[in-house]
Design an enzyme around this catalytic site. Structure first.
Site, mmCIF file in Angstrom:
data_model
loop_
_atom_site.group_PDB
_atom_site.id
_atom_site.type_symbol
_atom_site.label_atom_id
_atom_site.label_comp_id
_atom_site.label_asym_id
_atom_site.label_seq_id
_atom_site.Cartn_x
_atom_site.Cartn_y
_atom_site.Cartn_z
ATOM 1 C CE1 TYR A 136 4.610 -10.576 10.105
ATOM 2 C CE2 TYR A 136 4.947 -9.805 12.055
ATOM 3 C CZ TYR A 136 5.115 -9.330 10.856
ATOM 4 O OH TYR A 136 6.766 -8.554 10.518
ATOM 5 C CE LYS A 170 7.423 -10.740 7.550
ATOM 6 N NZ LYS A 170 8.083 -9.656 6.632
HETATM 7 P P1 NAP Z 1 3.248 -1.202 5.907
HETATM 8 O O1 NAP Z 1 3.348 0.119 6.363
HETATM 9 O O2 NAP Z 1 2.511 -2.328 5.142
HETATM 10 O O3 NAP Z 1 3.891 -1.505 4.396
HETATM 11 C C1 NAP Z 1 4.069 -2.799 3.236
HETATM 12 C C2 NAP Z 1 4.178 -2.497 2.070
HETATM 13 O O4 NAP Z 1 3.824 -3.588 1.290
HETATM 14 C C3 NAP Z 1 2.715 -1.178 1.623
HETATM 15 O O5 NAP Z 1 2.931 -0.954 0.231
HETATM 16 C C4 NAP Z 1 2.652 -2.627 0.717
HETATM 17 O O6 NAP Z 1 1.241 -2.133 0.075
HETATM 18 C C5 NAP Z 1 3.003 -4.050 0.406
HETATM 19 N N1 NAP Z 1 1.894 -4.745 -0.218
HETATM 20 C C6 NAP Z 1 2.128 -5.370 1.473
HETATM 21 N N2 NAP Z 1 1.714 -7.073 0.375
HETATM 22 C C7 NAP Z 1 1.413 -6.709 -0.751
HETATM 23 C C8 NAP Z 1 1.360 -7.058 -1.518
HETATM 24 N N3 NAP Z 1 0.824 -8.796 -1.339
HETATM 25 N N4 NAP Z 1 1.724 -7.674 -3.034
HETATM 26 C C9 NAP Z 1 2.718 -6.361 -3.181
HETATM 27 N N5 NAP Z 1 2.796 -5.665 -2.110
HETATM 28 C C10 NAP Z 1 2.444 -5.753 -0.452
HETATM 29 O O7 NAP Z 1 4.458 -2.096 6.411
HETATM 30 P P2 NAP Z 1 5.695 -1.916 6.764
HETATM 31 O O8 NAP Z 1 5.717 -2.182 8.589
HETATM 32 O O9 NAP Z 1 6.442 -0.832 6.448
HETATM 33 O O10 NAP Z 1 6.476 -2.982 6.834
HETATM 34 C C11 NAP Z 1 7.196 -3.753 6.166
HETATM 35 C C12 NAP Z 1 8.709 -4.609 5.777
HETATM 36 O O11 NAP Z 1 8.991 -4.666 7.628
HETATM 37 C C13 NAP Z 1 7.465 -6.341 6.304
HETATM 38 O O12 NAP Z 1 7.781 -7.371 5.521
HETATM 39 C C14 NAP Z 1 7.282 -6.577 7.897
HETATM 40 O O13 NAP Z 1 6.831 -8.183 8.156
HETATM 41 C C15 NAP Z 1 8.401 -5.991 8.339
HETATM 42 N N6 NAP Z 1 8.625 -5.378 10.156
HETATM 43 C C16 NAP Z 1 7.442 -5.004 10.238
HETATM 44 C C17 NAP Z 1 7.337 -4.263 11.745
HETATM 45 C C18 NAP Z 1 6.607 -3.408 11.727
HETATM 46 O O14 NAP Z 1 6.214 -2.823 12.746
HETATM 47 N N7 NAP Z 1 6.106 -2.172 11.113
HETATM 48 C C19 NAP Z 1 8.295 -4.672 12.442
HETATM 49 C C20 NAP Z 1 9.138 -5.905 11.898
HETATM 50 C C21 NAP Z 1 9.035 -6.160 10.450
HETATM 51 P P3 NAP Z 1 0.218 -1.206 0.120
HETATM 52 O O15 NAP Z 1 0.691 0.375 -1.260
HETATM 53 O O16 NAP Z 1 -0.870 -1.902 -1.058
HETATM 54 O O17 NAP Z 1 -0.052 -1.354 0.811
#
Ligand code: NAP
Length: 244
Positions: free
Chosen positions: A149, A153
């Site tokens: 991961y 990133k």
């Molecule tokens: P999340 O709650 O898992 O939501 C991710 C979203 O992306 C979901 O709607 C998911 O679809 C969609 N998605 C995943 N794979 C996909 C694909 N192959 N095609 C189309 N859509 C897809 O994650 P989040 O925490 O909101 O993360 C959002 C961003 O923030 C990501 O880039 C993550 O790396 C980054 N981030 C997160 C954190 C954290 O701690 N949460 C920290 C740093 C950075 P579904 O509706 O099907 O699940």
């Protein structure tokens, strides 16, 4: 700070839940015509039932050809948020080729794919657009069990800089935000274990994880004209984690 996106068409990937959903809703509140793209139709339908004027599109962005076809068909955008991503945790010695490909396919290759399509149309239409890539603190610091991961990133940060360099002359700004832990479904994957969570919290000077809203606010700023000279940055939203 009053920011309006009235008359702007904005594509948000991964808008079915978590941070992406928060970004889509806030942009809609600020007057944008939002297209919410994600994988699971049911999550998008739940979003649309609350916000009927948000358009929804379901496609797995891990599928290059299908994504190309779908995003091409969506027409012109003034701004793009590359938010969708995949995350799993495994120790370095247990990392597999399948997990490597899955992370890089969604977190890096798909960003290239979607951004190319959107940016080409911005260039053709002479739109001074903005793109924000959602990266992570994991791109900058080693986190246990996050090898693939983190590497994906870090690649996204590099792509952000390259995009800023090559799209800048067309008036298109490209920036990244690098959040700390946010307790979404993805956040729970890495940080549900209290021992791991407490260790991370002890390294964040503000002694707390971030909120979805705190990422949303930074993204809204970077998409808006209020950040008109900001291009190619990777902005930590981490309570000071990366400063220590
Ligand atoms: P999340 O709650 O898992 O939501 C991710 C979203 O992306 C979901 O709607 C998911 O679809 C969609 N998605 C995943 N794979 C996909 C694909 N192959 N095609 C189309 N859509 C897809 O994650 P989040 O925490 O909101 O993360 C959002 C961003 O923030 C990501 O880039 C993550 O790396 C980054 N981030 C997160 C954190 C954290 O701690 N949460 C920290 C740093 C950075 P579904 O509706 O099907 O699940």
């Amino acid at each position: 700070m009053e920011i309006s996106f009235k008359g702007k068409r904005i594509l948000v990937t991964g808008a079915g839940q978590g941070i992406g959903r928060g970004i889509a809703v806030e942009l809609w509140r600020a007057g944008a015509d939002v297209v919410a793209l994600s994988k699971t139709r049911a999550n998008l339908e739940a979003l649309q039932s609350e916000y009927p004027s948000i358009d929804i599109v379901d496609v797995d962005i891990g599928n290059w050809e299908k994504t190309r076809q779908v995003v091409e068909s969506l027409g012109h955008f003034d701004a793009l948020v590359n938010n969708a991503a995949y995350a799993s945790c495994e120790p370095f010695l247990e990392c597999t080729t399948a997990e490597f490909d899955r992370h890089f396919n969604v977190n890096v290759k798909a960003v290239l794919n979607v951004s190319q399509i959107v940016a080409r149309k911005m260039v053709e239409n002479k739109t001074h657009g903005a793109i924000v890539n959602i990266s992570s603190q994991a791109s900058k610091a080693a986190l246990k069990d996050h090898t693939i991961y983190s590497a994906s990133k870090a690649a996204l940060d590099a792509m952000t800089r390259a995009m800023a360099l090559e799209l800048g002359p067309h008036g298109i700004r490209v920036n990244a935000v690098n959040p700390t832990v946010i307790m979404t479904e993805m956040g729970k994957v890495g940080w549900s274990d209290p021992a791991k969570a407490n260790e991370m919290l002890s390294k964040i000077p503000l002694r707390r994880f971030g909120e979805v809203k705190e990422v949303v606010d930074a993204v809204v700023f970077l998409l808006s004209e209020r950040s008109s000279m900001i291009n190619g940055v990777e902005l930590p939203i981490d309570g000071g984690f990366l400063a220590t």
